[in-house]
Structures are given as structure tokens and as C-alpha cells.
Design an enzyme around this catalytic site. Structure first.
Site, short mmCIF file in Angstrom:
data_model
loop_
_atom_site.label_atom_id
_atom_site.label_comp_id
_atom_site.label_asym_id
_atom_site.label_seq_id
_atom_site.Cartn_x
_atom_site.Cartn_y
_atom_site.Cartn_z
CB ILE A 164 -1.00 -0.01 1.20
CG1 ILE A 164 -2.05 1.09 1.06
CG2 ILE A 164 -0.30 0.13 2.53
CD1 ILE A 164 -3.09 0.82 0.02
CB SER A 197 10.03 -1.05 6.51
OG SER A 197 9.02 -1.97 6.22
NE ARG A 198 8.25 -6.69 11.12
CZ ARG A 198 7.46 -7.71 11.35
NH1 ARG A 198 7.81 -8.64 12.21
NH2 ARG A 198 6.30 -7.84 10.72
CE LYS A 237 -8.82 -0.50 5.66
NZ LYS A 237 -8.79 -1.59 4.64
CG ASP A 273 -7.84 -5.28 5.45
OD1 ASP A 273 -7.26 -4.63 6.33
OD2 ASP A 273 -7.60 -5.14 4.24
#
Lengths: 308, 308
Positions: free
Chosen positions: B14, B36-37, B90, B168
Site C-alpha cells: 500500500i 520497515s522490517r 486503516k 479489512d
């Protein structure tokens, strides 16, 4: 002020055991009517539905709604629309959204809406809150284990979807925990055990934390025979706090520091009269919000069928 | 005002598809770091964790948090504690209670918290809201059916407890419905279908109503192959309204009345910049509250195992 003309809707066990004696002992109220599909109250006008009652008895100032939560919104909406103050038994509704809607409606109409949490008025709850506000809490455990066959015999609604199952007593623990802790908490994990023949959980294990990383866990179980447990135990810098018997007794390091006679419902009705006089509402959704969070976040596990 | 120094946390699909192009096209932002991982963003400083990033890059004014919802609270709490404005993808969190806690923290710190609902910025949503505000709605149907294998391939987190499953995408529909309807709604019944090998639902059928008895139903399904449906259909006194393609197109009695190019994420980032400038927050929990209500009130039904 003249007494509040009160009506009670949903005449079941909790009404006979708690509401009627509390109202009878409080001069701020005059009980003038009741509506119920099954029960009646002696010595006053009884009706089969709230609609019938509201149109037949215009003198009603306020209603106490004690039916199962699945039916509470429709009755509350009718009562508020008719200009009556509303006392909601716990839990205040079947969904968070409907209670938020009632809150807005009450505000719009200038009426009192009281989402009652009787366990918050247990004798030692305020003493526990005071103790915790003055110390550091290292960990807290909530152990709420009772025998559903004894406390809710053949109550089918409690096992239906929306009936909340073991969260019906568990929400009492959550109403105390959210009142006595110094900071808001939130759920990080939960496991809900559903009997394979039921739509509501018989047990739940929940972990919470707060912004400072509090170690909080709750264990709710409806399969407890023998000794029943309604205890909140906290390891604190002031010693081991045990709030036991559903909030009735407080002890620290094994020494009883607070106990007083139980008067939860008399205190609830004092609170409701004060809210009506002050023209205010009291709708704290935190206990029900945690239940909804537990259902949303929790893992479902199936366990053996439950028969009454 | 000089641009907002932005950092993005949780660099996945996203972010690459939506956040990065929207931010790059908006002169109100300068993207200066990412954490970020797994993913990285070309041309800026990248870190493995938000803690590392916040201590290494003090110039950050605001962060966009795009990791799975189970990890959002911890990151948001750290960012707010460090004095940064926060944009939440979200759903805004894994529980309602944690988002309420973040809202209080942001207010206390005087920072902006934005719980974003991208579907509310779909091209025809405002036109649908205007249409519905001027008519009587007799019934509304929400049909949100898509192929999870196409849209969420091998996303394990979405199937875990707290990952929300079909809610979701379904929460996008709920974010539109709660925005375009004139009155708040609440759930009266729900059935959630769980694959027997998963902890989140693959389908849900939900009925809602409002204080005036609105007939509203939603049908969410992740097993839809072929034509995908993201439609909201309302029978109104002004005709049959169809808000289709996730809010992109509005038609009345089969006639297209509104369509415009899709620019949900550009609009979200415009909104976030306006909130930061105005020193305000925007945290509407209604869509997530309906999801929690559906889990609390809904019946669970088990269906065949799902394999990616």
C-alpha cells in the site's frame, strides 16, 4: 423535589433481588408501573410492553431497563422519545454503536441516561482506587470464576450471540478494573473458549497493557464449581493488594483494610437520582468496549458442549 | 509554512502503490525517512525500527504508520511521545480502546492524530452523501465481494486473530456508509463465516438499523472470483442510487451522475496537512466500532478451510 415517578421494564431475578428493594428504600423514588413479558410487581400497574405502559401512564418520569441487552435499545429509544430519563442495567446494550446513539439522543432531548455498572459501587472499590493511585503497580491479575449453572440456570439468552456468555459476569470485573486503574488499558491478546453447541464463550483469557507497559491479565471462567472467585490481585510497591468477593473486601499483604456492608443497588439508585437532579448523563462505555475488543481481537477455541 | 518532514513506517504494497506517489506529488511534504522490517524507500534514510529512526532523525515532524494494525499502537505511542504528528492507515488499531488512548495522548500533547479512511475520499462519495441528505431512504444494500487470493496473496497477518479477515476490505464499505447516511446506524444481527483453519472471517452478513428503523444490510465475501463488487445500492424517493466501484461512480436509476478520476490518497494527504496546519485531530472510530460490534454480536459459523 418531589419523588421521581419510576417504572421498571423487564421484571426478572435481578429486579426482584436488587432493584425493587433498593427503590423501595429510597424516598427519591415512587415506583408506579412495570412492564414485562413474564413477570409482574405487586401493588402497582403492570403492562405487557413498554409502549403500552408509556401511553397508559403519562406520569412516569424515568424508567429502569432490565431486560436482556439484545432488547434494551428499542425500549430506551422509546422511553427517551417519550421524554423519560433512562437507567440502563449492565451491559448497556448489545452493541457499542447503539449506546452511542442513545447517548446522543438523551443529550439532544436534555434527558438523563445512566449506563449503570453495579460492581463499581461494591464496598471496597473506592478504597482500592485510592490505594492504587498512590503506588506503583507492577502487575495485576483478575480472576473471575463462577459456576454458570448456579448463577444463570437455564438463561438461554445469555448463550445466544450477543448474550456475551462469560463476559456477562466478566464485564463486572472490567467495570471495576477500568475504574480503579490510574491509566486506560487496552487488550493485546485474548483467547475465547466457545462450547461447541453455544454461540457465546464459556471462558476467556485476556492480556492487557497500558501506555507504560502495565502487566495485566484477566481469567474468566464459567465452569468453576466449589469455591467461587471474584478477585483482583495487584503486586504494588505498597504490597500485595487483594480486592476480593467482587469488590466487597480489600486487603493488603493479607491484612483486611476495608470491608463494609454490600449496597451496590442502593448506591446506583442514589447516583441515578443525583444525575436526574443535576440534568446530567453518565455513560462510560469502557467496560463494553473492552468486551467488543476481546471478541474482535480474540482467538476462538472450541471446547466441549455445555448443557444446563 | 515550510513542508512537513514526513517519515513512513511499514513499507509494503500500500505504501508503494499509494502513499509514496501521493506524498511525492504534494509540495506540503518532504519525505525524509522510512522504517520497515522488510521494505525500503529509495533515495532517503531507511531504518529497521521506528525507535531507531526517531532517535537518528530528529527533524521528522510527522509519521505515516502503515504496518499491520496489530503493531500500530506501539509505533503511534512512540511517535506521539516523541512529539510527532501521526497519520494512521486503516484500520487505526487492533482495538478500539488503544485508539481512544492514542486520541487522549495526542490531545494532551497538542499533536495531530489522523485516523484515515481512504474510501471516504473516493470520487463519488460526497455526491452520494448530498443525494441521500435530500431524500428518504427506504432500504440500503452493501455488497463488498472480492477475491482475497488476488488482493491479499499470502498475507498471513490478515488471517490472524486481530487481522480482521474480510472486514479489512469491509471496513472500507463501513467507512463510506457511516459517512453518507444522515443518521448513525447500529448492528442488529450478524453471521461471521470462519474457515476452519483460520482465526479471521472469510465472509460476513450483517443487518443494521437506525433510530427510524432503516433497512440496511451488508454482505462481505472474500471468495468472489470473476467480477468483483464494491457497491452500495439504496432505494430512495429520488430513485435507485448505486454507488459503485468502491465509491468511484454514482448513478441514479441507471444513469451515471458522477464520476471523476480516483485520487483517494492524494486527498488523504491534503486532509492530513490541513489538520496539522490547523492543530486538530480527526479520529472517527465508527467504522471500527461496527466491526467490533459485529464480532461481539455475531454468530460464528465454520466453513471449509482456506488455502492461499
Amino acid at each position: 423535589m418531589s419523588p421521581i415517578n419510576l417504572a421498571i421494564v423487564g421484571v426478572g431475578k435481578i429486579v426482584r433481588d436488587q432493584h425493587l428493594p433498593a427503590v423501595a428504600a429510597n424516598p427519591d423514588y415512587r415506583l408506579i408501573a412495570a412492564a414485562s413479558r413474564n413477570g409482574t410487581v405487586d401493588g402497582i400497574d403492570n403492562f405487557r410492553s413498554i409502549e403500552e405502559m408509556l401511553s397508559a401512564v403519562p406520569a412516569i418520569d424515568a424508567v429502569s431497563l432490565c431486560m436482556p441487552p439484545q432488547y434494551r435499545y428499542a425500549a430506551a429509544e422509546k422511553a427517551l422519545a417519550a421524554g423519560k430519563h433512562v437507567f440502563l442495567e449492565k451491559p448497556p446494550g448489545a452493541t457499542l454503536s447503539e449506546v452511542a446513539d442513545l447517548e446522543a439522543l438523551a443529550a439532544e432531548k436534555g434527558l438523563t441516561l445512566f449506563a449503570s455498572w453495579h460492581s463499581r459501587y461494591a464496598p471496597a472499590v473506592e478504597a482500592a482506587k485510592t490505594l492504587l493511585s498512590g503506588t506503583t503497580i507492577r502487575a495485576m491479575r483478575v480472576i473471575w470464576k463462577e459456576d454458570v449453572r448456579h448463577w444463570h440456570p437455564n438463561q438461554e439468552w445469555i448463550w445466544q450471540a450477543g448474550g456475551l456468555g462469560v463476559f456477562d459476569p466478566g464485564i463486572n470485573a472490567l467495570s471495576i478494573v477500568t475504574h480503579i486503574l490510574p491509566r486506560p488499558v487496552f487488550i493485546t491478546a485474548a483467547t475465547l473458549e466457545f462450547p461447541e453447541n453455544r454461540d457465546a464463550p464459556i471462558a476467556a483469557a485476556i492480556t492487557f497493557t497500558d501506555a507504560r507497559g502495565l502487566d495485566l491479565a484477566a481469567d474468566f471462567d464459567w465452569r468453576q464449581t466449589g469455591k467461587q472467585s471474584w478477585d483482583i490481585v495487584a503486586e504494588t510497591d505498597a504490597g500485595e493488594m487483594v480486592l476480593s468477593e467482587g469488590g466487597a473486601k480489600l486487603s493488603v499483604d493479607g491484612r483486611l483494610v476495608h470491608a463494609a456492608p454490600e449496597r451496590e443497588y442502593p448506591a446506583l439508585y442514589e447516583r441515578f437520582a443525583a444525575l436526574v437532579k443535576a440534568g446530567r448523563s453518565d455513560v462510560d462505555l469502557a467496560p463494553l468496549r473492552h468486551v467488543a475488543d476481546a471478541f474482535m481481537l480474540g482467538r476462538r477455541k472450541f471446547v466441549e458442549a455445555f448443557h444446563d
